[in-house]
Each structure stands twice: as structure tokens, then as C-alpha cells.
Design a protein around this motif. Sequence first.
Motif, short mmCIF file in Angstrom:
data_model
loop_
_atom_site.label_atom_id
_atom_site.label_comp_id
_atom_site.label_asym_id
_atom_site.label_seq_id
_atom_site.Cartn_x
_atom_site.Cartn_y
_atom_site.Cartn_z
N VAL A 129 -28.00 -38.56 -39.66
CA VAL A 129 -28.88 -39.35 -38.79
C VAL A 129 -28.49 -40.83 -38.89
N PRO A 130 -28.21 -41.49 -37.76
CA PRO A 130 -27.75 -42.88 -37.80
C PRO A 130 -28.76 -43.83 -38.45
N VAL A 131 -28.24 -44.86 -39.08
CA VAL A 131 -29.10 -45.84 -39.74
C VAL A 131 -30.04 -46.52 -38.75
N ARG A 132 -29.55 -46.78 -37.53
CA ARG A 132 -30.39 -47.47 -36.54
C ARG A 132 -31.64 -46.67 -36.20
N VAL A 133 -31.55 -45.35 -36.33
CA VAL A 133 -32.72 -44.49 -36.09
C VAL A 133 -33.68 -44.58 -37.26
N ARG A 134 -33.14 -44.62 -38.45
CA ARG A 134 -33.98 -44.64 -39.66
C ARG A 134 -34.79 -45.93 -39.77
N TRP A 135 -34.19 -47.04 -39.36
CA TRP A 135 -34.85 -48.34 -39.53
C TRP A 135 -36.23 -48.39 -38.90
N ASN A 136 -36.34 -47.84 -37.70
CA ASN A 136 -37.59 -47.98 -36.95
C ASN A 136 -38.50 -46.76 -37.03
N PHE A 137 -38.09 -45.77 -37.78
CA PHE A 137 -38.83 -44.52 -37.75
C PHE A 137 -40.19 -44.61 -38.43
N GLN A 138 -40.29 -45.43 -39.44
CA GLN A 138 -41.57 -45.52 -40.16
C GLN A 138 -42.71 -45.95 -39.25
N ASP A 139 -42.39 -46.72 -38.21
CA ASP A 139 -43.43 -47.18 -37.29
C ASP A 139 -44.00 -46.05 -36.45
N LEU A 140 -43.30 -44.92 -36.39
CA LEU A 140 -43.74 -43.80 -35.56
C LEU A 140 -44.52 -42.76 -36.35
N VAL A 141 -44.56 -42.91 -37.66
CA VAL A 141 -45.14 -41.87 -38.52
C VAL A 141 -46.40 -42.39 -39.20
N ALA A 142 -47.45 -41.59 -39.14
CA ALA A 142 -48.71 -41.96 -39.81
C ALA A 142 -48.54 -41.89 -41.32
N ALA A 143 -49.35 -42.66 -42.02
CA ALA A 143 -49.24 -42.71 -43.48
C ALA A 143 -49.58 -41.37 -44.12
N GLN A 144 -50.54 -40.66 -43.53
CA GLN A 144 -50.99 -39.40 -44.09
C GLN A 144 -50.39 -38.22 -43.32
N GLY A 145 -50.03 -37.18 -44.06
CA GLY A 145 -49.50 -35.99 -43.42
C GLY A 145 -48.59 -35.23 -44.35
N PRO A 146 -48.12 -34.07 -43.91
CA PRO A 146 -47.30 -33.21 -44.76
C PRO A 146 -45.86 -33.67 -44.92
N GLY A 147 -45.45 -34.67 -44.14
CA GLY A 147 -44.08 -35.14 -44.23
C GLY A 147 -43.25 -34.71 -43.03
N VAL A 148 -42.11 -35.38 -42.87
CA VAL A 148 -41.24 -35.12 -41.72
C VAL A 148 -39.79 -35.07 -42.19
N LEU A 149 -39.06 -34.07 -41.72
CA LEU A 149 -37.62 -34.01 -41.94
C LEU A 149 -36.95 -34.24 -40.59
N VAL A 150 -36.19 -35.32 -40.49
CA VAL A 150 -35.54 -35.69 -39.24
C VAL A 150 -34.05 -35.35 -39.33
N SER A 151 -33.55 -34.67 -38.29
CA SER A 151 -32.15 -34.25 -38.31
C SER A 151 -31.62 -34.14 -36.88
N THR A 152 -30.29 -34.15 -36.77
CA THR A 152 -29.64 -33.82 -35.50
C THR A 152 -28.78 -32.57 -35.66
N ASN A 153 -28.87 -31.95 -36.83
CA ASN A 153 -28.00 -30.82 -37.16
C ASN A 153 -28.82 -29.59 -37.52
N GLU A 154 -28.90 -28.65 -36.59
CA GLU A 154 -29.70 -27.45 -36.84
C GLU A 154 -29.10 -26.56 -37.92
N ALA A 155 -27.82 -26.79 -38.26
CA ALA A 155 -27.17 -25.98 -39.28
C ALA A 155 -27.33 -26.56 -40.69
N ASP A 156 -27.95 -27.73 -40.80
CA ASP A 156 -28.16 -28.32 -42.11
C ASP A 156 -29.00 -27.38 -42.98
N PRO A 157 -28.62 -27.17 -44.23
CA PRO A 157 -29.36 -26.23 -45.09
C PRO A 157 -30.85 -26.53 -45.21
N ARG A 158 -31.21 -27.81 -45.28
CA ARG A 158 -32.63 -28.15 -45.40
C ARG A 158 -33.39 -27.80 -44.13
#
Length: 209
Positions: A32-61
Amino acid sequence: MTVLLLDDRWPSLIPLEAHGRLGGPVEFTEEVPVRVRWNFQDLVAAQGPGVLVSTNEADPRVRSRVRAGEPLIVAESRREPVHQAVRAMTRACSMGEWEAAQTHRSLLPYLAEEAQEFADQVVAWEQDGDERALLGELGDVLLQVLFHAEIAARRGAFDFQAVAESFVDKLRSRSPYLFDGSTGVVPAQEQERLWAKGKARERQIPPGR
């Protein structure tokens, strides 16, 4: 944890359905490009189960969490048939021993064969009107284009998107009326003149420019 699968062509485009559904710690797979990571925190609420962001459906996680039944949000553009075709070809060349061994030259007989089969099907279609058969043969020709583009991509030369861009650039040069807002029918003689003019201009451009 919610898995958010973005389109690697446009990773900055977050699906609308993701808004309001993301919360908690954010993790990213390595591509995932750094430019995407920089601004992502603004889109996510403080509370929640967490988010895994990817562009690769084959990634093991990604695969592990999807198999576990965790929520999955997929960018709609990933479902586009052309995108799926390109990714399938990439995976074929990564997982298939035969595909990985091919070169531009080794594939030439297949390209000639598929082109001839399409030509034969056109003749048959004129008689029987079998659209499905015509579609299938044209898909086989597309496979060859995808294959050659993937081989080039693996040596860092160009990819399928660059092939499409090259096609558009050629049309811009040789058929400018398709892009300049022109309307109405362009006479064949004018088309031929513009095509020849664009082709001559291209020959004057140094290679690599």
C-alpha cells in the motif's frame, strides 16, 4: 477486523460503503503506497475492531481474515472485467510453470493461431451469426495481448495499461476528432489525411520520447 481491499491502480479511491464503517487500529499490507497511509487515519473512527488495508487479495493476512469470515469491503473497480483479466494473467505467470517459461518469441505461434481462428470464425459468423463463438475467439486474441503485456511487465518494460495508453496516444495523434469535441461524421478522405499526417509526425519523434 474489517478488510478493505483497494484497487492498486487507484488506491486513493476509498469505496463509499467504507465511510462510517471503519474504526480502530489501522494496518496496511506492505504494497500500500505511503501517500495512502498518510491520510488514512482521518477516515477511521477511534473506536472499532480495526482495519486491514490492502491492494493484494493474495496477501496471507488478507486471505486469513477473509477465510475467518471477517467483514470485507472491496473497491468496485476491482470487479471490472479488464482488471480481473490482467490480474488473472499476472497470477497465471506467477503460479503456472508453463506460463512462467514463455517468451514473446515462444508465444508467436499461438498468436498467429488465435488470429487465424478468429479470422475463420468471422467467415463462419457471416453464415451462421454465432455471436458467442465470435466472442470466444476474440477473447482468445485478447489473451495473447495480456500474455505479452505481462511478460513485458515482468522485465519492467511496460504493462497492459501502458499498451492501452499507447493505443489512445496513437488515436489522439491520428484521429484527433475523437478527442477535440468534434461532432458529426468525418469523411473517409479526411480520416485518411489525418491518419497519414499523424503517422508522419510520429516518425519525427525520437524513440523513447
